[in-house]
Design a protein around this motif. Structure first.
Motif, mmCIF file in Angstrom:
data_model
loop_
_atom_site.group_PDB
_atom_site.id
_atom_site.type_symbol
_atom_site.label_atom_id
_atom_site.label_comp_id
_atom_site.label_asym_id
_atom_site.label_seq_id
_atom_site.Cartn_x
_atom_site.Cartn_y
_atom_site.Cartn_z
ATOM 1 N N GLN A 41 -24.376 -14.094 5.284
ATOM 2 C CA GLN A 41 -24.184 -13.485 3.950
ATOM 3 C C GLN A 41 -22.705 -13.185 3.758
ATOM 4 O OE1 GLN A 41 -27.060 -10.571 2.269
ATOM 5 N NE2 GLN A 41 -27.504 -10.221 4.432
ATOM 6 N N ILE A 42 -22.026 -14.078 3.048
ATOM 7 C CA ILE A 42 -20.602 -13.870 2.801
ATOM 8 C C ILE A 42 -20.314 -14.176 1.338
ATOM 9 C CG2 ILE A 42 -20.181 -16.166 3.851
ATOM 10 C CD1 ILE A 42 -17.410 -14.970 4.723
ATOM 11 N N ILE A 43 -19.639 -13.240 0.664
ATOM 12 C CA ILE A 43 -19.347 -13.458 -0.751
ATOM 13 C C ILE A 43 -17.844 -13.348 -1.003
ATOM 14 C CG2 ILE A 43 -21.608 -12.652 -1.590
ATOM 15 C CD1 ILE A 43 -20.390 -9.982 -2.180
ATOM 16 N N THR A 44 -17.389 -14.009 -2.049
ATOM 17 C CA THR A 44 -15.970 -13.971 -2.385
ATOM 18 C C THR A 44 -15.755 -13.000 -3.526
ATOM 19 O OG1 THR A 44 -15.827 -16.269 -1.719
ATOM 20 C CG2 THR A 44 -13.984 -15.399 -3.006
ATOM 21 N N ALA A 45 -14.796 -12.089 -3.325
ATOM 22 C CA ALA A 45 -14.536 -11.072 -4.362
ATOM 23 C C ALA A 45 -13.731 -11.699 -5.491
ATOM 24 C CB ALA A 45 -13.776 -9.905 -3.762
ATOM 25 N N ALA A 97 -6.965 -8.802 -0.975
ATOM 26 C CA ALA A 97 -7.229 -7.463 -0.423
ATOM 27 C C ALA A 97 -7.747 -6.448 -1.456
ATOM 28 C CB ALA A 97 -5.986 -6.930 0.267
ATOM 29 N N GLN A 98 -7.070 -6.348 -2.612
ATOM 30 C CA GLN A 98 -7.489 -5.351 -3.605
ATOM 31 C C GLN A 98 -8.850 -5.695 -4.202
ATOM 32 O OE1 GLN A 98 -6.307 -2.424 -4.001
ATOM 33 N NE2 GLN A 98 -4.610 -2.847 -2.597
ATOM 34 N N ALA A 99 -9.069 -6.990 -4.431
ATOM 35 C CA ALA A 99 -10.348 -7.447 -5.007
ATOM 36 C C ALA A 99 -11.493 -7.148 -4.046
ATOM 37 C CB ALA A 99 -10.270 -8.938 -5.319
ATOM 38 N N VAL A 100 -11.230 -7.302 -2.746
ATOM 39 C CA VAL A 100 -12.256 -7.024 -1.733
ATOM 40 C C VAL A 100 -12.643 -5.546 -1.788
ATOM 41 C CG1 VAL A 100 -12.650 -6.835 0.761
ATOM 42 C CG2 VAL A 100 -11.666 -8.932 -0.184
#
Ligand code: TXA
Ligand code: MG
Length: 352
Positions: free
Chosen positions: A348-352, A254-257
């Motif tokens: 388009q999906i990226i991982t934080a 959550a915080q990284a996102v």
């Protein structure tokens, strides 16, 4: 060419008006188009047994003609007339979930024209759980073909105003029943093969289905990045639900996102862009840049499903250049929410 006409909008938010409902039923029986609320999204209805009426749906929506329509019924005995085989599993699922947000695929009978099934020998059937939908099906003769009542390629309508935005002047009538309860289209299960297969995830998820009939598979075409592996529901291959702005989903802790979305938003702001952010009530205050919309709360996932399409439409109207969205892997509807969101994002999906 679609002939332009006057579209009457009938307010039934306070209850069903019998006279207007009789008129709506007459329009359907005479081959016209009536948009109506269901518990999932608004549908654009026509007489499913009348090929010319179905053809009008395709014209009004600008829908590709190989994309079959769902036939809506209001009593179980109607199923016999349009499905040539009804497996035991279908009876169990109907018992458990009809009326409700579940569509099942059967081999069709001759009564159903190919113009309704996009040329297929199978037919999709659903019994919606909404009093206005049920009254219209009954008044309209018992079999209403209805796709979502949006222009092809736009998010499905969750209120009557969305239908009017897309189809005003192209259909005879809109029955306004207020905002829908679920906000994403029904779960589609194919029962014509060896195993039941989910062709489109929805409110009723895989484990809810499995609790009733045992093993249910997911269509591998739903999640594949391989363009050769096509989804089995013809409609799932189109880039539906596409906002005008480019949409990126950010998944992860959550915080990284939140950090990642803020970083992307800052870059876009420097480049002179206008930013939209899809957040939740839990996170909205953590985004200082851009227009932030809380889809709902993570503690009540239905609120997220219910507002998603509406938010995509609002960002279209605002003319934002980039949309960043949190991922919503919620327990019951996560699969359905992410399926729609990933399609809107063009993967388009990226991982934080
Ligand atoms: O919740 C819903 O299902 C809404 C409301 C109005 O009932 N309807 C809806 O219809 O979402 P539509 O047309 O937007 O989506 C129907 C999907 C499409 O992806 C279509 O390809 C698939 O169902 N479908 C229909 N008949 C089929 C068939 N015989 N075999 C496989 N897929 C089918
Ligand atoms: Mg649709």
């Amino acid at each position: 060419m679609v002939r332009m006409m006057e579209t009457s909008v009938i307010d039934m938010t306070a209850g069903i008006d019998g006279t207007e409902m009789a008129r709506a039923g007459r329009i359907i029986r005479e081959g016209g188009l009536v948009a109506f609320p269901t518990e999932t999204v608004y549908g654009l209805g026509a007489n499913a047994l009348d090929e010319e009426a179905s053809a009008k749906i395709y014209a009004a929506k600008g829908r590709p003609s190989d994309n079959p329509l769902i036939v809506h019924i209001c009593e179980f005995s109607a199923l016999d007339k349009i499905a040539s085989q009804i497996p035991e599993a279908a009876v169990k699922l109907a018992d458990a979930f009809w009326p409700g947000p579940l569509t099942m695929i059967f081999p069709k009978t001759e009564m159903v024209p190919y113009g309704t099934t996009g040329g297929l020998d199978t037919v999709a059937v659903r019994m919606p759980d909404h009093p206005i939908a049920q009254a219209l099906i009954e008044a309209g003769g018992g079999y209403i073909a209805a796709p979502s009542a949006n222009t092809s390629g736009r998010p499905s309508p969750t209120k009557a105003a969305h239908v009017a935005e897309d189809l005003s002047g192209r259909i005879d009538m809109i029955l306004d029943g207020g905002a829908v309860g679920i906000g994403l289209e029904s779960t589609i299960v194919d029962l014509t093969g060896e195993y039941p297969v989910i062709l489109r995830p929805g409110y009723i998820n895989q484990s809810m289905l499995e609790a009733v009939i045992g093993k249910v598979k997911m269509d591998p075409g739903l999640t594949a990045d391989d363009p050769n592996l096509r989804p089995k529901a013809p409609g799932m291959k189109y880039r539906h639900y596409a906002p005008k702005a480019s949409l990126t989903i950010v998944e992860g802790e959550a915080q990284a996102v939140r950090r990642k979305i803020n970083e992307l938003a800052r870059e876009e702001q420097k480049a002179g862009g206008m930013i939209g952010i899809i957040a939740t009530q839990e996170s909205a205050a953590d985004y200082p840049i851009g227009i932030v919309k809380a889809a709902g709360t993570r503690t009540e996932e239905l609120t997220i499903a219910m507002h998603l399409y509406s938010i995509l439409r609002e960002f279209d109207e605002l003319g934002v250049s980039k949309i960043y969205s949190e991922a919503f892997d919620t327990p019951q509807m996560g699969q359905a929410i992410m399926n729609r969101l990933i399609k809107a994002a063009g993967h388009q999906i990226i991982t934080a």
